[in-house]
Design an enzyme around this catalytic site. Structure first.
Site, PDB file in Angstrom:
ATOM      1  N   GLY A   8       0.817  -1.208   0.000  1.00 23.90           N
ATOM      2  CA  GLY A   8       0.000   0.000   0.000  1.00 23.90           C
ATOM      3  C   GLY A   8       0.852   1.259   0.000  1.00 23.90           C
ATOM      4  N   GLY A  11      -0.429   5.021  -0.914  1.00 25.94           N
ATOM      5  CA  GLY A  11      -1.341   5.751  -0.048  1.00 25.94           C
ATOM      6  C   GLY A  11      -0.622   6.744   0.847  1.00 25.94           C
ATOM      7  NE  ARG A  12      -4.972  11.311   2.331  1.00 28.47           N
ATOM      8  CZ  ARG A  12      -5.973  10.639   1.800  1.00 28.47           C
ATOM      9  NH1 ARG A  12      -6.093   9.344   2.045  1.00 28.47           N
ATOM     10  NH2 ARG A  12      -6.864  11.227   1.037  1.00 28.47           N
ATOM     11  N   GLY A  75      -1.700  -2.679   9.495  1.00 30.69           N
ATOM     12  CA  GLY A  75      -2.163  -1.335   9.817  1.00 30.69           C
ATOM     13  C   GLY A  75      -3.523  -1.029   9.228  1.00 30.69           C
ATOM     14  CB  ALA A  99      -1.996  -2.110  16.517  1.00 29.23           C
ATOM     15  CG  HIS A 132     -10.144   9.750  11.431  1.00 29.61           C
ATOM     16  ND1 HIS A 132     -10.823   9.332  12.549  1.00 29.61           N
ATOM     17  CD2 HIS A 132      -8.871   9.284  11.556  1.00 29.61           C
ATOM     18  CE1 HIS A 132     -10.010   8.628  13.311  1.00 29.61           C
ATOM     19  NE2 HIS A 132      -8.824   8.584  12.737  1.00 29.61           N
ATOM     20  CE  LYS A 136     -10.919   6.042   9.866  1.00 34.54           C
ATOM     21  NZ  LYS A 136      -9.851   5.143   9.368  1.00 34.54           N
TER      22      LYS A 136
END
Length: 244
Positions: A8, A11-12, A75, A99, A132, A136
């Site tokens: 990924g 992505g950011r 993540g 997590a 957020h 998102k």
């Protein structure tokens, strides 16, 4: 030197992870993949895979890591029950850090939330507010879900039985058992989370606000360093930080 594959990377968070790896003296990029890329050529060179892609991808990544006996840091959030089951199955063969949030500060919030809930008891009403950025895709955030799970666990409740997602209309009085959950979206907010303990005459609020994705990237890479060499199983950032 720990060799890392980032899943990924476009992505950011993926871009932030790439920058963090590049500036680290003990980490080396073994590969970077995104939608349409093949992870197979790089997997043999890696010690650990860090996945910040989409929840639909994670189960396949976990299975591949298990086949090649590579550690995994997850993540992504928003996994379905079926996806979670596949990941759990893979963790019987490899160590996995899974997590909802890799920030050191947020994990301190998790710990403080549990202790506050234990100390204050059941006379306090529980509410969670998270905000957020407007892009998102999932709600509530994985971090907010974890906070709700902590609160429910302390009170020996099942989250699905007590969560109340927002309120509208004539909803009646608040029940003592419910945990309010409120998701806000707007602008470029990286991540704000507040847990409210409210009772007659007093209120306690625990808040964490993230202003940069670097805090999440640094935590995820700390987890990547730690997980290599651990026994198979699922670990949290509480394990990584020694808070358990």
């Amino acid at each position: 030197m720990t060799n890392i594959i980032i899943v990924g990377y476009k992505g950011r968070m993926g871009q932030t992870l790439l920058n963090a790896v590049a500036s680290s003296s003990d980490l080396q990029l073994a590969g970077k993949v995104d939608q349409g890329d093949d992870i197979q050529p790089a997997i043999a060179r890696a010690d650990v895979v860090v996945d910040f892609s989409f929840h639909e991808v994670t189960a396949d990544v976990a299975e591949l890591c298990a086949q090649h006996e590579k550690a995994l840091v997850i993540g992504t959030t928003g996994h379905t029950d079926v996806e979670r089951a596949h990941i759990t199955k893979a963790s019987s063969r490899i160590p996995v850090v899974w997590a909802s949030n890799y920030s050191t500060g947020v994990n301190a919030l998790f710990w403080l939330t549990r202790r506050a809930a234990e100390i204050l008891g059941e006379s306090f009403d529980l509410e969670i507010i998270e905000m957020h950025h407007r892009l998102k895709k999932d709600a509530p955030s994985g971090t907010a879900v974890t906070l709700a799970e902590i609160l429910a666990d302390v009170r020996k409740q099942q989250p699905k039985n007590v969560l109340r997602h927002g309120r509208e209309g004539i909803v009646g009085e608040r029940t003592p058992a419910e945990i309010g959950m409120h998701s806000l979206r707007g602008g470029d907010v990286v991540g704000d989370h507040t847990v409210i303990f409210a009772a007659a005459g007093e209120r306690i609020e625990l808040t964490h606000k993230a202003s940069s994705r670097e805090t999440f990237a640094n935590g995820a890479l700390r987890a990547a360093r730690w997980i290599v060499g651990q026994k198979p199983g699922i670990y949290s950032m509480q394990d990584v930080l020694g808070l358990k």
